[in-house]
Motif scaffolding. Sequence first.
Motif, mmCIF file in Angstrom:
data_model
loop_
_atom_site.group_PDB
_atom_site.id
_atom_site.type_symbol
_atom_site.label_atom_id
_atom_site.label_comp_id
_atom_site.label_asym_id
_atom_site.label_seq_id
_atom_site.Cartn_x
_atom_site.Cartn_y
_atom_site.Cartn_z
ATOM 1 N N LEU A 18 -21.215 -28.495 31.637
ATOM 2 C CA LEU A 18 -20.325 -27.426 31.179
ATOM 3 C C LEU A 18 -19.280 -27.959 30.207
ATOM 4 O O LEU A 18 -18.776 -29.062 30.350
ATOM 5 C CB LEU A 18 -19.636 -26.768 32.373
ATOM 6 N N VAL A 19 -18.952 -27.132 29.223
ATOM 7 C CA VAL A 19 -17.932 -27.456 28.231
ATOM 8 C C VAL A 19 -16.748 -26.546 28.513
ATOM 9 O O VAL A 19 -16.899 -25.332 28.651
ATOM 10 C CB VAL A 19 -18.461 -27.230 26.795
ATOM 11 N N ARG A 20 -15.579 -27.158 28.612
ATOM 12 C CA ARG A 20 -14.370 -26.393 28.942
ATOM 13 C C ARG A 20 -13.370 -26.441 27.807
ATOM 14 O O ARG A 20 -13.284 -27.420 27.087
ATOM 15 C CB ARG A 20 -13.712 -26.954 30.193
ATOM 16 N N ARG A 21 -12.635 -25.379 27.664
ATOM 17 C CA ARG A 21 -11.463 -25.341 26.791
ATOM 18 C C ARG A 21 -10.298 -25.104 27.738
ATOM 19 O O ARG A 21 -10.089 -23.999 28.209
ATOM 20 C CB ARG A 21 -11.569 -24.212 25.769
ATOM 21 N N GLY A 22 -9.577 -26.191 28.039
ATOM 22 C CA GLY A 22 -8.554 -26.104 29.080
ATOM 23 C C GLY A 22 -9.242 -25.933 30.416
ATOM 24 O O GLY A 22 -10.118 -26.711 30.804
ATOM 25 N N ASP A 23 -8.882 -24.868 31.135
ATOM 26 C CA ASP A 23 -9.492 -24.574 32.441
ATOM 27 C C ASP A 23 -10.629 -23.566 32.347
ATOM 28 O O ASP A 23 -11.212 -23.188 33.359
ATOM 29 C CB ASP A 23 -8.423 -24.042 33.404
ATOM 30 N N VAL A 24 -10.936 -23.112 31.139
ATOM 31 C CA VAL A 24 -11.938 -22.060 30.963
ATOM 32 C C VAL A 24 -13.269 -22.662 30.518
ATOM 33 O O VAL A 24 -13.321 -23.441 29.565
ATOM 34 C CB VAL A 24 -11.455 -21.029 29.905
ATOM 35 N N VAL A 25 -14.337 -22.294 31.213
ATOM 36 C CA VAL A 25 -15.679 -22.721 30.819
ATOM 37 C C VAL A 25 -16.106 -21.856 29.631
ATOM 38 O O VAL A 25 -16.119 -20.635 29.724
ATOM 39 C CB VAL A 25 -16.681 -22.570 31.984
ATOM 40 N N VAL A 26 -16.439 -22.512 28.505
ATOM 41 C CA VAL A 26 -16.831 -21.770 27.306
ATOM 42 C C VAL A 26 -18.326 -21.900 27.004
ATOM 43 O O VAL A 26 -18.815 -21.280 26.064
ATOM 44 C CB VAL A 26 -15.997 -22.210 26.075
ATOM 45 N N GLU A 54 -34.667 -36.657 17.827
ATOM 46 C CA GLU A 54 -34.110 -36.770 16.486
ATOM 47 C C GLU A 54 -32.592 -36.785 16.563
ATOM 48 O O GLU A 54 -32.011 -36.386 17.574
ATOM 49 C CB GLU A 54 -34.561 -35.575 15.625
ATOM 50 N N ARG A 55 -31.950 -37.211 15.479
ATOM 51 C CA ARG A 55 -30.492 -37.113 15.404
ATOM 52 C C ARG A 55 -30.146 -35.625 15.417
ATOM 53 O O ARG A 55 -30.877 -34.808 14.864
ATOM 54 C CB ARG A 55 -30.007 -37.775 14.109
ATOM 55 N N ARG A 56 -29.014 -35.293 16.044
ATOM 56 C CA ARG A 56 -28.701 -33.881 16.229
ATOM 57 C C ARG A 56 -27.203 -33.658 16.294
ATOM 58 O O ARG A 56 -26.432 -34.586 16.510
ATOM 59 C CB ARG A 56 -29.385 -33.347 17.483
ATOM 60 N N VAL A 57 -26.813 -32.394 16.169
ATOM 61 C CA VAL A 57 -25.418 -31.989 16.255
ATOM 62 C C VAL A 57 -25.347 -30.821 17.232
ATOM 63 O O VAL A 57 -26.054 -29.821 17.069
ATOM 64 C CB VAL A 57 -24.880 -31.536 14.870
ATOM 65 N N ASN A 58 -24.507 -30.941 18.257
ATOM 66 C CA ASN A 58 -24.335 -29.859 19.216
ATOM 67 C C ASN A 58 -23.410 -28.814 18.589
ATOM 68 O O ASN A 58 -22.259 -29.093 18.267
ATOM 69 C CB ASN A 58 -23.746 -30.392 20.530
ATOM 70 N N VAL A 59 -23.919 -27.602 18.418
ATOM 71 C CA VAL A 59 -23.198 -26.550 17.690
ATOM 72 C C VAL A 59 -21.925 -26.126 18.426
ATOM 73 O O VAL A 59 -20.874 -25.963 17.803
ATOM 74 C CB VAL A 59 -24.121 -25.336 17.443
ATOM 75 N N LEU A 60 -21.978 -25.949 19.731
ATOM 76 C CA LEU A 60 -20.796 -25.530 20.487
ATOM 77 C C LEU A 60 -19.685 -26.561 20.372
ATOM 78 O O LEU A 60 -18.529 -26.216 20.075
ATOM 79 C CB LEU A 60 -21.153 -25.295 21.961
ATOM 80 N N GLU A 61 -20.003 -27.825 20.587
ATOM 81 C CA GLU A 61 -18.971 -28.861 20.514
ATOM 82 C C GLU A 61 -18.408 -28.987 19.097
ATOM 83 O O GLU A 61 -17.208 -29.182 18.916
ATOM 84 C CB GLU A 61 -19.530 -30.196 21.001
ATOM 85 N N LEU A 62 -19.266 -28.842 18.088
ATOM 86 C CA LEU A 62 -18.799 -28.903 16.697
ATOM 87 C C LEU A 62 -17.857 -27.733 16.396
ATOM 88 O O LEU A 62 -16.803 -27.915 15.781
ATOM 89 C CB LEU A 62 -19.995 -28.890 15.742
ATOM 90 N N ASN A 63 -18.201 -26.543 16.856
ATOM 91 C CA ASN A 63 -17.349 -25.378 16.599
ATOM 92 C C ASN A 63 -16.025 -25.452 17.352
ATOM 93 O O ASN A 63 -14.989 -25.028 16.841
ATOM 94 C CB ASN A 63 -18.094 -24.087 16.928
ATOM 95 N N LEU A 64 -16.035 -26.006 18.556
ATOM 96 C CA LEU A 64 -14.772 -26.186 19.290
ATOM 97 C C LEU A 64 -13.882 -27.201 18.570
ATOM 98 O O LEU A 64 -12.667 -27.013 18.463
ATOM 99 C CB LEU A 64 -15.046 -26.623 20.727
ATOM 100 N N ALA A 65 -14.490 -28.273 18.052
ATOM 101 C CA ALA A 65 -13.720 -29.261 17.289
ATOM 102 C C ALA A 65 -13.188 -28.639 16.000
ATOM 103 O O ALA A 65 -12.066 -28.928 15.575
ATOM 104 C CB ALA A 65 -14.587 -30.474 16.981
ATOM 105 N N LEU A 66 -13.956 -27.753 15.415
ATOM 106 C CA LEU A 66 -13.529 -27.049 14.207
ATOM 107 C C LEU A 66 -12.326 -26.152 14.506
ATOM 108 O O LEU A 66 -11.373 -26.094 13.721
ATOM 109 C CB LEU A 66 -14.704 -26.231 13.672
ATOM 110 N N ASP A 67 -12.356 -25.470 15.647
ATOM 111 C CA ASP A 67 -11.202 -24.656 16.058
ATOM 112 C C ASP A 67 -9.955 -25.517 16.230
ATOM 113 O O ASP A 67 -8.866 -25.140 15.797
ATOM 114 C CB ASP A 67 -11.494 -23.911 17.368
ATOM 115 N N ARG A 68 -10.125 -26.680 16.869
ATOM 116 C CA ARG A 68 -8.975 -27.578 17.056
ATOM 117 C C ARG A 68 -8.452 -28.078 15.711
ATOM 118 O O ARG A 68 -7.247 -28.147 15.487
ATOM 119 C CB ARG A 68 -9.362 -28.772 17.944
ATOM 120 N N LEU A 69 -9.354 -28.402 14.807
ATOM 121 C CA LEU A 69 -8.964 -28.870 13.476
ATOM 122 C C LEU A 69 -8.204 -27.785 12.713
ATOM 123 O O LEU A 69 -7.162 -28.048 12.114
ATOM 124 C CB LEU A 69 -10.208 -29.288 12.687
ATOM 125 N N SER A 70 -8.713 -26.563 12.766
ATOM 126 C CA SER A 70 -8.041 -25.454 12.076
ATOM 127 C C SER A 70 -6.671 -25.181 12.665
ATOM 128 O O SER A 70 -5.717 -24.908 11.937
ATOM 129 C CB SER A 70 -8.896 -24.187 12.152
#
Length: 196
Positions: A46-54, A171-187
Amino acid sequence: MVAMKRCLATACRYTAFTALLLGVLYPLAITGLAHLIFPKQAGGSLVRRGDVVVGSRLIGQSFTAPGYFHPRPSAAGNGYDAAASSGSNLAPTNKGLVQRVANSVAAQSNDTPVPVDLVTASGSGPDPDISPASAYYQVERVAAARALPEQTVRQLVDAHITDRTFGLLGERRVNVLELNLALDRLSKSAAVRSSE
């Protein structure tokens, strides 16, 4: 007749014993061991943002806004339905599949060739990962929608590339959820910096 009853009783005892051993005790032992050795994975990654499972690292989600990286199309149930995980089972020559892929390619705004995983569904349906090429393909759109420098978004993609398992599997890969959460933090951090 007595021998038949004895054989039937023995068969029933073996059936009950193996059902208890293999249907209850073994699964409980393996589940307990998995939670002990691999607690995060056994809990669904599970991937969480704070205490919320996203979401989960293992199950794709639909992202359609221009300011997010988009996942592979999903053939699972109604969109990204993990309960109905499956591929479309359409042959490469199927007219419905050819038309869907053509529509997906036409919907892309970039003039460069579209990476195949952005227009084809995976065998499981809700694939959580895209190829690095697919992530790089979307950098321009995401950067423009978020008013971020393309180089910054490209570096974010670089930081989220997962190498092949053990250096040789997959293959090499990028997890879309984790990338988008990092993008939110960056923004969010860019907005805080610009307001100071």
